[in-house]
Structure formats: structure tokens, C-alpha cells
Design an enzyme around this catalytic site. Structure first.
Site, PDB file in Angstrom:
ATOM      1  N   HIS A   1       0.813  -1.216   0.000  1.00 35.39           N
ATOM      2  CA  HIS A   1       0.000   0.000   0.000  1.00 35.39           C
ATOM      3  C   HIS A   1       0.851   1.272   0.000  1.00 35.39           C
ATOM      4  CE1 HIS A   1      -3.657   2.138   0.084  1.00 35.39           C
ATOM      5  NE2 HIS A   1      -4.379   1.236   0.736  1.00 35.39           N
TER       6      HIS A   1
ATOM      7  N   ASP B   1      -1.807   2.187  -4.623  1.00 32.72           N
ATOM      8  CA  ASP B   1      -3.099   2.502  -4.014  1.00 32.72           C
ATOM      9  C   ASP B   1      -4.157   1.517  -4.505  1.00 32.72           C
ATOM     10  OD1 ASP B   1      -2.043   4.673  -2.649  1.00 32.72           O
ATOM     11  OD2 ASP B   1      -2.412   6.052  -4.320  1.00 32.72           O
TER      12      ASP B   1
END
Length: 540
Positions: free
Chosen positions: A513, A517
Site C-alpha cells: 500500500h 493505491d
């Protein structure tokens, strides 16, 4: 006073070091340890080399093991061997291509040994700190030449052949076949240039201070001795308590004959029962109360207690590295997972057609995994944000699409790499995958076979029938695709009472992450699904 004068002398030499190095670029480090002078001054004193300009000057420092070799010019041979011929025990290699001398300490007659070279455990991969010797391909006394394989070294990722760099003879094998946990740089063998010098190294042992881990072992050994010495000092108190416990355990347990027989019939340990009879005697009622409280299942005799049967398997190098890297990944990378189902009917039909052509031309058959790798590579080219890695200062986005493919072997998990998979055809990918998988099973992968990957594909569906799983990211990469098994499902048709069958293959994308995204990961999966469900687009 002598220390002060020596300090002032060295200070003057350090201040003049830049001038000396400009005029003599090949003067050795620590030139100021003795009366080192430039080659110009040596020539002025009348000392010249007899090798037709090979060495412009040679001077011996205070340390008999350190020599200075001057400017190298106009020579294409083995300069280090020529230097030894002149009586200079230089170990290493000098060439007019690089004009560099790799300094390794040579041993002169002061040590009672002829000139020789210590071969240390090499660093064969960026993450390697120690290695194992699988086997030696040369024996003591064998003649060796540049390019010949000395031994096979088991690194943290594969078994790699270690080649000889110079001509000579293998005088001594310090660490033999099967030696484990050898630190990088630790001496494993000795080579000499003259065959007559081999016998002088029969009982040779490397100095403890030179071994890569010698200092650590010698410095780490005193603490255990202290611990052994400290234990008796703290042992009297536990010994007293043990003696008290043993005396209590050895006390006689008084019980009535009826209570004793009842306890034996039901396998009740009398030591665990507190007697309520006169003077603490155990009576029948105590046994009955115990059976009523704990039940008959609690009366299994201790002698018949179940024991575990097991075998301890030592860790292999690949297992150690796999464990450490995956632990690092789960602890430091914020994983999240995205799963989609892909219809593979068109993919299977195209694969059947391509394999017919492959068989006719004598090529390798194309597997579903080959098509998955190609689709993943094209999706990475379409969504390059997923072809990146995280650093503390920036996100590095790669221009090459190199796909690592997880291969399970008896020795552990390997991830060989298919380089530029987005630019290669399916037949080329299929050929490389089969070749790399076989090398992984034979434990013969080289560093260039598994380093440099930017994305990983792990398929447990086809070979093992796993429906769906979440894979752990292979650092420093930012994504890994977990491929499950295809299964037929009933899907609605055009009409209300119509239906049809279709095969679906679930895939799960694990993302870092910090780099990818959620929307970017979903975009990549959309591109991947498009290539799988319309496989003709991969051929364009």
C-alpha cells in the site's frame, strides 16, 4: 619522546601524501609505515627492473609482507606471477586493462611458508553473508587453470560453481565437502604456483585472526565460560530446595489396605491425594471422593502418558533466507489483497490451438501459467505504477518487466526470473520457464537466474488444485499475483430459464500500500483480466 617523534614524522608524511600519490599513482596503502620512496628515487639509486620496463621501481617497506609495485606499462602477461619470479610475494592479479592490483597478503619466508594464495569464501549474491561447500571438484595437489571449477558453493539462494582465477596448484583444502555456515571471506583453500610447495602445506591451518569468524568465535567463547563459573555460585539455593523436595517425595505415604487396592484398580496416584484418616492416613473414602471429583479419565497412569515422536531437520540455506525475507515482508510491508474471477474459456481454446502448432514444429507446449505470465507482463506495461518498489527517499519505477515465477522443489522455494517478459513470445516464455524450473529442481540456479525481478507470479491452482490464496510479497517488489485453480460454474443465459457453463479462474493480487493505491491495484487487475478473457490481444 620516541612516540612524539614518530607521530610528528607520520604527520609530515600524511601532509605530503597527496603530492606523492600524484606522481606515483600505484604506491601501496600504508606507504608511510616505513621508508618508502618513489620509483624515481629508486632509479636514482641504481635499482632498475630487468623486465624490459615492466616495473619502473620496486621498494620493500618495513613490513616484509608489503611491497610497492610501480607504474605498469606495455605488458600483457600475468604480472603477479612475474613479480613473484623476481622474489616479490604479491598475491592477486594485475593487468594493463584495469591497472589495478587486488592486494591479498602473501606469506614470505618469515612465516616459514612459500608464497601462496588464500582463497576465501566469495560473496556470490548481494544478500549472502555465509555459505556452505557442497563438494570440491578438485583434489589437493591438482593443477588448476583460470576458468576451471574449484568447488560448488551453496549460497543463500542456489548452488553456484566457484571458478579459479589464476594458474597454479591446489595445495590445501581447509574446509572440505559439506562444510556449513562459512562466513564470507573465511579461508577455504590454499593455492601455490610451484608443485614442490604443495607438501609444505600438509598440516597448514589458517591463522585464527584471519578467519572471517575467528575473532567472533574467540571473543564469544569467554562469556559461556563465565556462565559456567557463575552457575555453581547460584546453585546452592536450588540444590537445597531440590533436596527438600526429594526428601518429601521419598516420605512414606500411609494408607489403609482397602484404599491402596482401590487406588491400584483405578490407577490413582496416592501422592496426589490428601488423607483424611487418623494422622493423615488415606482411607477408602478419600479414593472415592477423588474418583467422583476427577472421573476415571483422570486416572491414567503417568507411566503410560503419550509422548511425541519427532525428527529435527536442520535448516538449509534457502530455507533460512526464505524465512527471513518473508518475515521481513509481513512485518514491514502493509499488504492488502484484491481478488477477481477471470473467465478462461477463450484462453483454453487459444492454448489448444497454439499447442497444435507447437507440436507440429517441435516446440515446447504452452501452459496456462505461461499465458498468465504474459498477461501479467503486459498489464504491468499498461499500469507501470505496479512495476515499482519502495525506498525511504523515492519510489523506483522500473522500465524492464522481469517476472519471477515461484517454483517449489525438494530443497525449498525458488523464484527464477523471466526477463523482459512483455517483449517475448509465448513459445520463448514457455521454453525459459521449463529450463529454469529444471535448474531449480537440480539446485543449479545461478544468481543471474533469479535476481532482478520486478513482479512475481505464484500458481498453486494448476499443479495443486488450490482454489484461492493470498501470497506474501517478495521484497523489494510491490506486488505478487496468486493464481488459483479454474472451475466450471453455471451462469445465467439470455432468457429467464436459460443458463450456460463457463470456467473461471480466481486470481488475487497482493499489493504494497505504500506504492500501489487501491484504485491502481484495481486498474491493474482490470487490465490483466482483459488479457486473460481476450487472449488474442496478447498476440498483437
Amino acid at each position: 619522546m620516541s612516540y612524539a617523534s614518530r607521530f610528528l614524522t607520520h604527520s609530515r608524511k600524511i601532509r605530503n601524501a597527496s603530492n606523492v600519490l600524484r606522481s606515483e599513482p600505484a604506491i601501496l596503502v600504508r606507504w608511510f609505515s616505513g621508508g618508502t620512496c618513489s620509483s624515481i628515487e629508486i632509479q636514482r639509486r641504481g635499482f632498475n627492473s630487468s623486465t624490459d620496463g615492466l616495473l619502473s621501481g620496486v621498494n620493500r617497506a618495513v613490513d616484509p609482507n608489503i611491497y610497492m609495485v610501480g607504474w605498469v606499462r606495455g605488458f600483457n602477461g600475468n604480472i603477479s606471477r612475474m613479480a613473484r619470479t623476481m622474489g616479490i610475494p604479491v598475491v592477486g592479479s594485475i593487468s594493463n586493462k584495469s591497472l589495478q592490483m587486488h592486494l591479498i597478503r602473501g606469506f614470505a619466508t618469515d612465516a616459514g611458508l612459500p608464497p601462496h594464495q588464500e582463497i576465501g569464501m566469495p560473496s556470490l549474491s548481494p544478500t549472502m553473508t555465509e555459505g556452505n561447500i557442497a563438494r570440491w571438484l578438485k583434489k589437493e595437489g591438482d593443477k588448476i587453470s583460470p576458468g576451471e571449477v574449484l568447488c560448488e558453493v551453496e549460497t543463500d539462494k542456489a548452488t553456484v560453481e566457484m571458478e579459479c582465477m589464476e594458474e597454479g596448484y591446489l595445495a590445501k583444502i581447509v574446509l572440505g565437502d559439506g562444510a556449513k555456515e562459512i562466513k564470507v571471506g573465511q579461508v577455504i583453500a590454499i593455492t601455490v604456483e610451484e608443485e614442490d610447495d604443495i607438501a609444505k602445506f600438509k598440516d597448514y591451518e589458517p591463522p585464527k585472526g584471519d578467519a572471517a569468524d575467528g575473532g567472533k568465535k574467540s571473543s564469544a567463547s569467554p562469556p559461556p565460560m563465565k556462565e559456567v563459573a557463575e552457575k555453581p555460585a547460584s546453585s546452592p539455593q536450588p540444590n537445597v530446595s531440590k533436596a527438600v523436595e526429594s526428601s518429601k517425595a521419598g516420605d512414606r505415604i500411609f494408607s489403609s489396605p482397602l484404599a491402596k487396592k482401590l487406588a491400584e484398580d483405578h490407577n490413582v496416584p496416592l501422592q496426589s491425594i490428601k488423607g483424611t484418616g487418623p494422622d493423615g492416613h488415606i482411607v477408602k473414602a478419600d479414593i472415592e471422593d477423588y474418583l467422583a471429583s476427577y472421573g476415571k479419565e483422570a486416572t491414567t497412569p503417568f507411566s503410560k502418558a503419550a509422548t511425541l515422536d519427532y525428527t529435527d531437520l536442520p535448516h538449509t540455506q534457502i530455507r533460512k533466507v526464505t524465512a527471513s525475507r518473508l518475515l521481513l515482508s509481513k512485518q514491514t510491508i502493509p499488504h492488502y489483497y484484491l481478488t477477481v474471477d477471470t473467465c478462461v474459456d477463450k484462453l483454453m481454446e487459444l492454448r489448444s490451438q497454439l499447442n497444435t502448432l507447437q507440436e507440429a514444429s517441435g516446440g515446447k507446449r504452452i501452459s496456462v501459467n505461461d499465458l498468465v505470465i504474459k498477461a501479467a507482463a503486459l498489464a504491468l506495461r499498461k499500469v507501470p505504477q505496479c512495476n515499482s518498489s519502495w525506498t525511504n527517499d523515492y519510489i523506483r519505477q522500473y522500465h524492464n518487466v522481469n517476472i519471477n515465477v515461484a517454483v517449489q522443489t525438494d530443497n525449498g522455494l525458488y523464484v527464477p526470473v523471466v526477463r523482459d517478459a512483455d517483449k517475448k513470445g509465448l513459445s520463448k516464455i514457455a521454453e525459459e520457464i521449463k529450463h529454469l524450473a529444471q535448474k531449480a529442481k537440480d539446485n543449479s540456479l545461478k544468481p543471474e537466474d533469479y535476481e532482478g525481478g520486478t513482479f512475481t507470479v505464484s500458481n498453486l491452482g494448476g499443479p495443486f488444485g488450490v482454489k484461492q490464496f493470498c501470497a506474501i510479497i517478495n521484497p523489494p517488489q510491490s506486488g505478487i499475483l496468486a493464481v488459483g485453480s479454474a472451475e466450471k460454474r453455471v451462469i445465467p443465459g439470455v432468457g429467464p430459464d436459460q443458463f450456460k457453463f463457463a470456467s473461471f479462474m480466481p486470481v488475487t493480487l497482493s499489493c504494497d500500500h505504500r506504492v500501489i493505491d487501491g484504485a491502481i491495484g484495481a486498474e491493474w487487475l482490470k487490465a490483466f483480466k482483459g488479457y486473460i478473457e481476450n487472449p488474442e490481444s496478447m498476440l498483437l
